[in-house]
Design a protein around this motif. Structure first.
Motif, PDB file in Angstrom:
ATOM      1  N   CYS A   1     -30.783 -74.837  25.243  1.00  0.00           N
ATOM      2  CA  CYS A   1     -30.139 -76.136  25.070  1.00  0.00           C
ATOM      3  C   CYS A   1     -31.141 -77.116  24.475  1.00  0.00           C
ATOM      4  O   CYS A   1     -32.285 -77.193  24.927  1.00  0.00           O
ATOM      5  CB  CYS A   1     -29.630 -76.638  26.415  1.00  0.00           C
ATOM      6  SG  CYS A   1     -28.771 -78.219  26.335  1.00  0.00           S
ATOM      7  N   LEU A   2     -30.713 -77.863  23.458  1.00  0.00           N
ATOM      8  CA  LEU A   2     -31.521 -78.915  22.854  1.00  0.00           C
ATOM      9  C   LEU A   2     -30.770 -80.233  22.972  1.00  0.00           C
ATOM     10  O   LEU A   2     -29.602 -80.324  22.588  1.00  0.00           O
ATOM     11  CB  LEU A   2     -31.795 -78.614  21.381  1.00  0.00           C
ATOM     12  CG  LEU A   2     -32.743 -77.452  21.076  1.00  0.00           C
ATOM     13  CD1 LEU A   2     -32.724 -77.139  19.584  1.00  0.00           C
ATOM     14  CD2 LEU A   2     -34.155 -77.779  21.531  1.00  0.00           C
ATOM     15  N   ALA A   3     -31.442 -81.237  23.522  1.00  0.00           N
ATOM     16  CA  ALA A   3     -30.829 -82.553  23.663  1.00  0.00           C
ATOM     17  C   ALA A   3     -31.026 -83.345  22.376  1.00  0.00           C
ATOM     18  O   ALA A   3     -32.123 -83.400  21.823  1.00  0.00           O
ATOM     19  CB  ALA A   3     -31.438 -83.294  24.848  1.00  0.00           C
TER      20      ALA A   3
ATOM     21  N   ALA B   1     -28.230 -84.529  28.645  1.00  0.00           N
ATOM     22  CA  ALA B   1     -29.494 -83.879  28.996  1.00  0.00           C
ATOM     23  C   ALA B   1     -29.612 -83.603  30.490  1.00  0.00           C
ATOM     24  O   ALA B   1     -30.668 -83.204  30.963  1.00  0.00           O
ATOM     25  CB  ALA B   1     -30.664 -84.750  28.543  1.00  0.00           C
ATOM     26  N   PHE B   2     -28.526 -83.805  31.243  1.00  0.00           N
ATOM     27  CA  PHE B   2     -28.599 -83.595  32.683  1.00  0.00           C
ATOM     28  C   PHE B   2     -28.708 -82.109  33.011  1.00  0.00           C
ATOM     29  O   PHE B   2     -28.159 -81.254  32.314  1.00  0.00           O
ATOM     30  CB  PHE B   2     -27.370 -84.189  33.376  1.00  0.00           C
ATOM     31  CG  PHE B   2     -27.264 -85.680  33.233  1.00  0.00           C
ATOM     32  CD1 PHE B   2     -28.160 -86.513  33.883  1.00  0.00           C
ATOM     33  CD2 PHE B   2     -26.278 -86.237  32.433  1.00  0.00           C
ATOM     34  CE1 PHE B   2     -28.070 -87.895  33.753  1.00  0.00           C
ATOM     35  CE2 PHE B   2     -26.181 -87.616  32.295  1.00  0.00           C
ATOM     36  CZ  PHE B   2     -27.082 -88.448  32.950  1.00  0.00           C
ATOM     37  N   ARG B   3     -29.407 -81.809  34.100  1.00  0.00           N
ATOM     38  CA  ARG B   3     -29.626 -80.417  34.503  1.00  0.00           C
ATOM     39  C   ARG B   3     -28.300 -79.687  34.744  1.00  0.00           C
ATOM     40  O   ARG B   3     -28.140 -78.523  34.365  1.00  0.00           O
ATOM     41  CB  ARG B   3     -30.488 -80.387  35.769  1.00  0.00           C
ATOM     42  CG  ARG B   3     -30.733 -78.990  36.335  1.00  0.00           C
ATOM     43  CD  ARG B   3     -31.514 -78.132  35.356  1.00  0.00           C
ATOM     44  NE  ARG B   3     -31.737 -76.804  35.855  1.00  0.00           N
ATOM     45  CZ  ARG B   3     -32.804 -76.450  36.583  1.00  0.00           C
ATOM     46  NH1 ARG B   3     -33.724 -77.347  36.882  1.00  0.00           N
ATOM     47  NH2 ARG B   3     -32.958 -75.219  36.996  1.00  0.00           N
TER      48      ARG B   3
ATOM     49  N   ASP C   1     -27.151 -76.255  32.905  1.00  0.00           N
ATOM     50  CA  ASP C   1     -26.791 -75.050  33.655  1.00  0.00           C
ATOM     51  C   ASP C   1     -25.393 -74.566  33.274  1.00  0.00           C
ATOM     52  O   ASP C   1     -25.139 -73.355  33.192  1.00  0.00           O
ATOM     53  CB  ASP C   1     -26.855 -75.332  35.157  1.00  0.00           C
ATOM     54  CG  ASP C   1     -28.280 -75.533  35.653  1.00  0.00           C
ATOM     55  OD1 ASP C   1     -29.218 -75.175  34.912  1.00  0.00           O
ATOM     56  OD2 ASP C   1     -28.454 -76.060  36.766  1.00  0.00           O
ATOM     57  N   ARG C   2     -24.498 -75.515  33.032  1.00  0.00           N
ATOM     58  CA  ARG C   2     -23.125 -75.150  32.647  1.00  0.00           C
ATOM     59  C   ARG C   2     -23.102 -74.470  31.281  1.00  0.00           C
ATOM     60  O   ARG C   2     -22.376 -73.486  31.078  1.00  0.00           O
ATOM     61  CB  ARG C   2     -22.254 -76.408  32.637  1.00  0.00           C
ATOM     62  CG  ARG C   2     -20.782 -76.164  32.330  1.00  0.00           C
ATOM     63  CD  ARG C   2     -19.950 -77.354  32.788  1.00  0.00           C
ATOM     64  NE  ARG C   2     -20.371 -78.575  32.119  1.00  0.00           N
ATOM     65  CZ  ARG C   2     -19.798 -79.047  31.002  1.00  0.00           C
ATOM     66  NH1 ARG C   2     -18.796 -78.380  30.450  1.00  0.00           N
ATOM     67  NH2 ARG C   2     -20.215 -80.166  30.462  1.00  0.00           N
ATOM     68  N   TYR C   3     -23.910 -74.962  30.354  1.00  0.00           N
ATOM     69  CA  TYR C   3     -23.953 -74.365  29.019  1.00  0.00           C
ATOM     70  C   TYR C   3     -24.534 -72.951  29.075  1.00  0.00           C
ATOM     71  O   TYR C   3     -24.030 -72.037  28.418  1.00  0.00           O
ATOM     72  CB  TYR C   3     -24.784 -75.232  28.076  1.00  0.00           C
ATOM     73  CG  TYR C   3     -24.308 -76.667  27.975  1.00  0.00           C
ATOM     74  CD1 TYR C   3     -22.970 -76.993  28.171  1.00  0.00           C
ATOM     75  CD2 TYR C   3     -25.201 -77.699  27.701  1.00  0.00           C
ATOM     76  CE1 TYR C   3     -22.533 -78.304  28.097  1.00  0.00           C
ATOM     77  CE2 TYR C   3     -24.771 -79.011  27.621  1.00  0.00           C
ATOM     78  CZ  TYR C   3     -23.439 -79.313  27.825  1.00  0.00           C
ATOM     79  OH  TYR C   3     -23.018 -80.613  27.750  1.00  0.00           O
ATOM     80  N   LEU C   4     -25.578 -72.775  29.859  1.00  0.00           N
ATOM     81  CA  LEU C   4     -26.183 -71.446  29.979  1.00  0.00           C
ATOM     82  C   LEU C   4     -25.221 -70.478  30.659  1.00  0.00           C
ATOM     83  O   LEU C   4     -25.120 -69.308  30.275  1.00  0.00           O
ATOM     84  CB  LEU C   4     -27.496 -71.535  30.754  1.00  0.00           C
ATOM     85  CG  LEU C   4     -28.610 -72.367  30.098  1.00  0.00           C
ATOM     86  CD1 LEU C   4     -29.847 -72.400  30.992  1.00  0.00           C
ATOM     87  CD2 LEU C   4     -28.970 -71.823  28.725  1.00  0.00           C
ATOM     88  N   ALA C   5     -24.502 -70.971  31.660  1.00  0.00           N
ATOM     89  CA  ALA C   5     -23.532 -70.120  32.352  1.00  0.00           C
ATOM     90  C   ALA C   5     -22.392 -69.715  31.432  1.00  0.00           C
ATOM     91  O   ALA C   5     -21.770 -68.660  31.621  1.00  0.00           O
ATOM     92  CB  ALA C   5     -22.987 -70.850  33.579  1.00  0.00           C
TER      93      ALA C   5
END
Length: 236
Positions: A100-102, A84-86, A90-94
């Motif tokens: 993203c769902l934790a 759940a880290f920012r 950001d890496r997943y969106l990039a």
């Protein structure tokens, strides 16, 4: 849904089928990509675990984005992750994911995410002030008074509704829903009329659907609380 954990798939299937959705499953990234590519009717959304055997979630996302069919290549992909880290988000969106769902995720959070991503869902305007403005007959201060009252009072009711739902106290949830119903109607919150009906009556026949109804109502009210302040004049 692309997820290698059978329990997670089962829980998610129960959730989505409770909303009336059709769910297909894949246990690894390669099968997930193949399903997206070959399914006769394109999917509306893909829920993609990150840590998958073989082709991981990021590589599977890249493969989907590279498909020649533009509709399939651009469909929404939601990352499912225990990270759940920012920086991870950001890496997943990039990498081409849309949200993203934790894990473990809450039903309301899933609903809100899908509402924002899916065209033709409840992601239209969160509210409609047409009726309120008609009643005001040009008296903008009346409209602003109703908006301020909503923003001042509804957050506490929303907290109480969430607590009642978490405790399976549907009689209390019915009272809260009945209490806020006129406020919802005053600012034109129309998308959750069926959820309001189910919660307000709390009929025994509706009990299996009440958790979903509560999640939908809470998510929509949260949207209104987020978006409605834009109707207020800027403070000087």
């Amino acid at each position: 849904m692309v997820e290698d954990n059978e329990i997670n798939r089962t829980v998610a299937r129960l959730l989505f089928e409770g909303w009336g959705a059709h769910v297909d499953e894949a246990e690894d990234g390669l099968v997930g990509v193949q399903r997206v590519r070959d399914e006769p009717q394109p999917y509306d959304v893909v829920l993609m675990d990150i840590q998958l055997p073989g082709l991981n979630g990021l590589d599977a996302t890249a493969a989907i984005r590279a498909l020649p069919d533009a509709a399939r290549a651009s469909l929404p992909i939601v990352a499912l992750t225990a990270n759940a880290f920012r920086a991870d988000r950001d890496r997943y969106l990039a990498a081409g994911m849309n949200a993203c769902l934790a894990k473990p995720f809450e039903e309301e959070e899933v609903y809100q995410t899908l509402v924002q991503l899916l065209p033709g869902s409840a992601a239209g305007p969160a509210y409609d002030l047409t009726r309120l403005r008609a009643l005001a007959r040009g008296r903008e201060e009346f409209v602003l008074k109703i908006i301020r009252s909503f923003l001042r009072n509804i957050p506490d009711s929303l907290t109480q509704l969430r607590a009642a739902a978490a405790a399976d106290n549907w009689n209390e949830a019915a009272k809260i829903t009945h209490h806020i119903k006129p406020s919802l109607e005053s600012v034109g919150v129309h998308h959750v009329a069926e959820a309001v009906r189910q919660l307000e009556t709390a009929a025994v026949a509706d009990y299996p659907r009440l958790p979903t109804a509560a999640a939908q109502l809470a998510a929509q009210v949260q949207r209104v609380l987020t978006e409605l302040p834009r109707e207020l004049p800027e403070e000087v």
